[in-house]
Structures are given as C-alpha cells and as structure tokens.
Scaffold this motif. Structure first.
Motif, PDB file in Angstrom:
ATOM      1  N   MET A 155       0.447   9.890  11.613  1.00 57.93           N
ATOM      2  CA  MET A 155       1.028   9.809  10.279  1.00 57.93           C
ATOM      3  C   MET A 155       2.433  10.406  10.258  1.00 57.93           C
ATOM      4  O   MET A 155       3.359   9.837   9.664  1.00 57.93           O
ATOM      5  N   VAL A 156       2.603  11.539  10.926  1.00 62.79           N
ATOM      6  CA  VAL A 156       3.921  12.173  10.994  1.00 62.79           C
ATOM      7  C   VAL A 156       4.896  11.297  11.772  1.00 62.79           C
ATOM      8  O   VAL A 156       6.048  11.090  11.353  1.00 62.79           O
ATOM      9  N   ASP A 157       4.453  10.757  12.912  1.00 63.64           N
ATOM     10  CA  ASP A 157       5.321   9.891  13.702  1.00 63.64           C
ATOM     11  C   ASP A 157       5.789   8.686  12.882  1.00 63.64           C
ATOM     12  O   ASP A 157       6.955   8.266  12.962  1.00 63.64           O
ATOM     13  N   THR A 158       4.879   8.131  12.103  1.00 65.03           N
ATOM     14  CA  THR A 158       5.214   6.944  11.316  1.00 65.03           C
ATOM     15  C   THR A 158       6.255   7.248  10.253  1.00 65.03           C
ATOM     16  O   THR A 158       7.213   6.486  10.061  1.00 65.03           O
ATOM     17  N   VAL A 159       6.092   8.359   9.548  1.00 60.18           N
ATOM     18  CA  VAL A 159       7.060   8.663   8.487  1.00 60.18           C
ATOM     19  C   VAL A 159       8.404   9.071   9.085  1.00 60.18           C
ATOM     20  O   VAL A 159       9.462   8.791   8.509  1.00 60.18           O
ATOM     21  N   LEU A 160       8.400   9.697  10.257  1.00 61.36           N
ATOM     22  CA  LEU A 160       9.668  10.007  10.920  1.00 61.36           C
ATOM     23  C   LEU A 160      10.359   8.726  11.391  1.00 61.36           C
ATOM     24  O   LEU A 160      11.592   8.623  11.356  1.00 61.36           O
ATOM     25  N   ALA A 161       9.595   7.744  11.835  1.00 62.93           N
ATOM     26  CA  ALA A 161      10.178   6.446  12.182  1.00 62.93           C
ATOM     27  C   ALA A 161      10.792   5.793  10.950  1.00 62.93           C
ATOM     28  O   ALA A 161      11.850   5.153  11.030  1.00 62.93           O
ATOM     29  N   ASP A 162      10.134   5.959   9.795  1.00 66.07           N
ATOM     30  CA  ASP A 162      10.708   5.449   8.542  1.00 66.07           C
ATOM     31  C   ASP A 162      12.039   6.122   8.236  1.00 66.07           C
ATOM     32  O   ASP A 162      12.969   5.482   7.724  1.00 66.07           O
ATOM     33  N   ALA A 163      12.147   7.417   8.522  1.00 65.44           N
ATOM     34  CA  ALA A 163      13.403   8.125   8.282  1.00 65.44           C
ATOM     35  C   ALA A 163      14.538   7.504   9.082  1.00 65.44           C
ATOM     36  O   ALA A 163      15.660   7.347   8.589  1.00 65.44           O
ATOM     37  N   LEU A 175       8.073   2.841   2.474  1.00 65.75           N
ATOM     38  CA  LEU A 175       7.544   3.544   3.632  1.00 65.75           C
ATOM     39  C   LEU A 175       6.352   2.771   4.210  1.00 65.75           C
ATOM     40  O   LEU A 175       5.651   2.051   3.494  1.00 65.75           O
ATOM     41  N   SER A 176       6.107   2.964   5.486  1.00 66.40           N
ATOM     42  CA  SER A 176       5.057   2.207   6.162  1.00 66.40           C
ATOM     43  C   SER A 176       3.696   2.425   5.510  1.00 66.40           C
ATOM     44  O   SER A 176       2.922   1.477   5.320  1.00 66.40           O
ATOM     45  N   TYR A 177       3.368   3.678   5.157  1.00 65.67           N
ATOM     46  CA  TYR A 177       2.040   3.944   4.605  1.00 65.67           C
ATOM     47  C   TYR A 177       1.885   3.360   3.209  1.00 65.67           C
ATOM     48  O   TYR A 177       0.757   3.224   2.706  1.00 65.67           O
ATOM     49  N   GLU A 178       3.008   2.991   2.570  1.00 65.27           N
ATOM     50  CA  GLU A 178       2.940   2.482   1.206  1.00 65.27           C
ATOM     51  C   GLU A 178       2.565   1.006   1.144  1.00 65.27           C
ATOM     52  O   GLU A 178       2.234   0.507   0.065  1.00 65.27           O
ATOM     53  N   ARG A 179       2.606   0.329   2.248  1.00 68.52           N
ATOM     54  CA  ARG A 179       2.266  -1.091   2.221  1.00 68.52           C
ATOM     55  C   ARG A 179       0.756  -1.265   2.044  1.00 68.52           C
ATOM     56  O   ARG A 179      -0.029  -0.785   2.837  1.00 68.52           O
ATOM     57  N   GLY A 180       0.401  -1.921   0.967  1.00 62.05           N
ATOM     58  CA  GLY A 180      -1.015  -2.134   0.686  1.00 62.05           C
ATOM     59  C   GLY A 180      -1.714  -0.957   0.041  1.00 62.05           C
ATOM     60  O   GLY A 180      -2.941  -0.952  -0.051  1.00 62.05           O
ATOM     61  N   ILE A 181      -0.967   0.060  -0.449  1.00 63.93           N
ATOM     62  CA  ILE A 181      -1.659   1.257  -0.924  1.00 63.93           C
ATOM     63  C   ILE A 181      -2.332   1.079  -2.283  1.00 63.93           C
ATOM     64  O   ILE A 181      -3.092   1.951  -2.690  1.00 63.93           O
ATOM     65  N   MET A 182      -2.093  -0.053  -2.960  1.00 66.03           N
ATOM     66  CA  MET A 182      -2.867  -0.281  -4.179  1.00 66.03           C
ATOM     67  C   MET A 182      -4.341  -0.462  -3.825  1.00 66.03           C
ATOM     68  O   MET A 182      -5.232  -0.096  -4.597  1.00 66.03           O
ATOM     69  N   ARG A 183      -4.619  -1.005  -2.643  1.00 65.52           N
ATOM     70  CA  ARG A 183      -6.009  -1.080  -2.171  1.00 65.52           C
ATOM     71  C   ARG A 183      -6.563   0.341  -1.971  1.00 65.52           C
ATOM     72  O   ARG A 183      -7.725   0.610  -2.260  1.00 65.52           O
TER      73      ARG A 183
END
Length: 354
Positions: A183-191, A70-78
C-alpha cells in the motif's frame, strides 16, 4: 479549495438513476449537494412524506473513471458498499438501496443509500459540551470495537488497486506486513506519477517504512478498518426532547476501508491528536472488547499508519486539483507531521526511544 473531481449530472440523468433504484423521481421534493464531500459528488434527497422510507436518501456519484486519481481510489465505491454490508448490525451505517457499477446510465459508479439522522460531528462541535463529548467518545469506542470483530480472509483493500470494473476479487497478500508495504509503495508511486511534493524523497520514505516494519508481523487476523473516522464522517443526533443527550447516529464514507490492523483505525480517530490521551474513547473501546496496549511496538505501528495517512493527504491534492491558501497551509502542516513521524521511526529503528 477547488476540486476537479465533482460530477453533476443533468436532470434526465438524475431521473434515470433514481428510477433504476426504484425511486419515483416525482416523490423527490428537493435535493441538496453536500459541499463537504471532497472526492465523490453527494446529494441529500428529500422525499415526500408519502414516499417509502420518506426520511430521505443519499445519492453518491463517483468521479469520471478517466479523471486522475490515486491508485487505491479506483473502484472504491465498491469498497464503500462492502464496508456498509460488513458493518451492518455492528454500527449505525447507511443501507445501500441500490448500487450501479455498470456505467450504462451514467459513465461512472453510483450508490443510492438511506439517509441517516444527524449532523456530522465536525459541523456540530460547537454545540456539544465537554461532558457530552466524553459520552459520545465512549459510545464511539464501543462501536469501533464492534467493527473490529468483523474479520476477513485476506489483508489489504477489498479490491486490488488496478481493479476498476469487475470488483470481484479481493487483494490477497501473504500477511499484513506485505500488504501494508505494498500500500505504501503504491501511494509513493502515485506521488511520482503526479509530481506531488513530499517533505522527504519518496525513496527515503520507503526505506524508513520498510526498516520499521517488523512490528507489523504481530498482526495475524485481517480486521475491518474504516480508516477515515475523523469527526466529519461521524454523525451526531440530538433528540428533540428537552435536554436530550446527543448520540452517534451514523458512521459514513467507508470508501477507504481495508482489511488490516485494528490499530490503524486509531489514527483518523485522533487526527492530528494523541489517542493515548482520549480516555473516554479508550474506555468505551476496551469495555466493548477492544484491545490496545501502548508499548513501543504499538507506537511504532501507529507511526507507520500516520505516515501512510499523511502521504495520502499530501499526494491526493494534486490529482484532485486542490489549490488555494487553505490547501497550501494544510500541506505545510501535514508535511511537518509526516517528517516528525518519519523521525520517530528512524529513531526507533536505530535503538532510540520510540
């Protein structure tokens, strides 16, 4: 369930990663992969008694950056490292011993952290009595209230969804409503990208959320929100003394954290339940300075945050490769819950009871 994101380095890579963190590989007596980790690959490192901090360490390795996610997961270890730094002194969280985002020793990010005592609450639940559970929920409420006194300078995730390498610039939305809707728009785009099945069309979900977003304008201060505080990310430790009462020993896996509405925290804290009935937690939260009043707008904000969490749970299953009967049953259950929250929002926006 299957998981395509697991990353298991070879022995030489392990040794190089530990040496970079200042840990003598020869002092590692054993390592155990934690099987309940569903995104990163996590190892508990047991150290020899003579090693500094011999209680042990945790090595957390991110998936291959090229792996679908998912888009928000990129770099989330930071994000996780930032959460622990912000929460230090407020709640029991791991200390980051070493963080490597260079992708030179291994072609992904990794953290080395102090190990905390205890077992995750979900695994230990059968050994916790009703009275002990109430005490723990009250203690947890106080910790969460302390977390919510940590404030930021911008709403949203600590890094923008597209940020992958530098990790230097926080997302900056003009207000919480704009940040949350993005945030909602981004996760819906991931869907759409992953073809994740949803119980309602993505555009209808987007329209329902936007039509219900007015209460979000009441949030004016970006607050530190873990957003994944279900029982599996809460450690509980019972002292060795006879009849020792259990205590919360750690809040872990802060990778989903963002700066936003403290009410959003209550969603995972009562995952698939009703936080309004959790008198012990709410008592501890309010006693420590947390504020929550369950009026119509509060319930609408909670419904919005449940929708967002349920969307994540449904959509992430495809890029992670989750499959099998257990996952299918979970998808059906989460889908029903998402549909119910959307119906609640639709009723509230048309003048029905929230």
């Amino acid at each position: 369930m299957n998981n395509l994101h697991k990353r298991r380095p070879g022995e030489r890579q392990f040794e190089r990663m530990l040496a970079a963190a200042g840990v003598d590989p020869g002092l590692v007596r054993s390592r155990t992969e934690l099987s309940d980790a569903t995104f990163n690959t996590v190892y508990r490192l047991h150290l020899a008694d003579e090693a500094p901090g011999h209680r042990g360490l945790v090595l957390k390795i991110a998936p291959d950056p090229a792996t679908p996610m998912l888009s928000y997961e990129r770099g989330i270890m930071r994000t996780e490292g930032l959460f622990y730094a912000a929460a230090a002194g407020r709640a029991p969280v791991p200390e980051v011993v070493y963080a490597d985002f260079s992708r030179e020793l291994i072609d992904t990010d990794f953290l080395v952290m102090s190990a905390l005592p205890g077992t995750n609450w979900h695994a230990a639940r059968d050994g916790i009595g009703d009275g002990e559970r109430a005490e723990l929920r009250g203690e947890l409420g106080g910790m969460v209230a302390a977390l919510h006194r940590v404030t930021g300078t911008a709403f949203g995730y600590p890094q923008t969804p597209s940020e992958d390498r530098s990790g230097s610039s926080p997302s900056s939305a003009p207000g919480w409503r704009a940040a949350f809707l993005a945030m909602v728009d981004t996760v819906l785009a991931d869907a759409v990208t992953f073809g994740s099945p949803l119980p309602e069309p993505a555009e209808r979900i987007r329209e329902t959320v936007r039509a219900s977003a007015d209460p979000l304008d009441a949030v004016t201060t970006p607050v530190l929100v873990h957003f994944d505080l279900w029982d599996g990310n809460i450690l509980v430790d019972r002292p060795a003394a006879p009849a020792g009462a259990p205590r919360i020993s750690g809040l872990v896996d802060g990778e989903r954290a963002f700066w936003g509405d403290p009410l959003a925290e209550l969603v995972s804290l009562a995952l698939f339940g009703d936080i309004e009935r959790d008198e012990a937690f709410l008592g501890g939260y309010r006693s420590a300075g947390g504020r929550v009043d369950f009026d119509g707008d509060t319930r609408r904000r909670l419904a919005l945050y449940r929708c967002y969490l349920y969307l994540i749970m449904l959509i992430e299953a495809v890029p992670r490769g989750f499959s099998g009967p257990e996952q299918e049953a979970r998808d059906r259950s989460v889908g029903r819950r998402l549909r119910a929250e959307l119906a609640t929002l639709s009723g509230a926006s048309t003048g029905g009871r929230p």
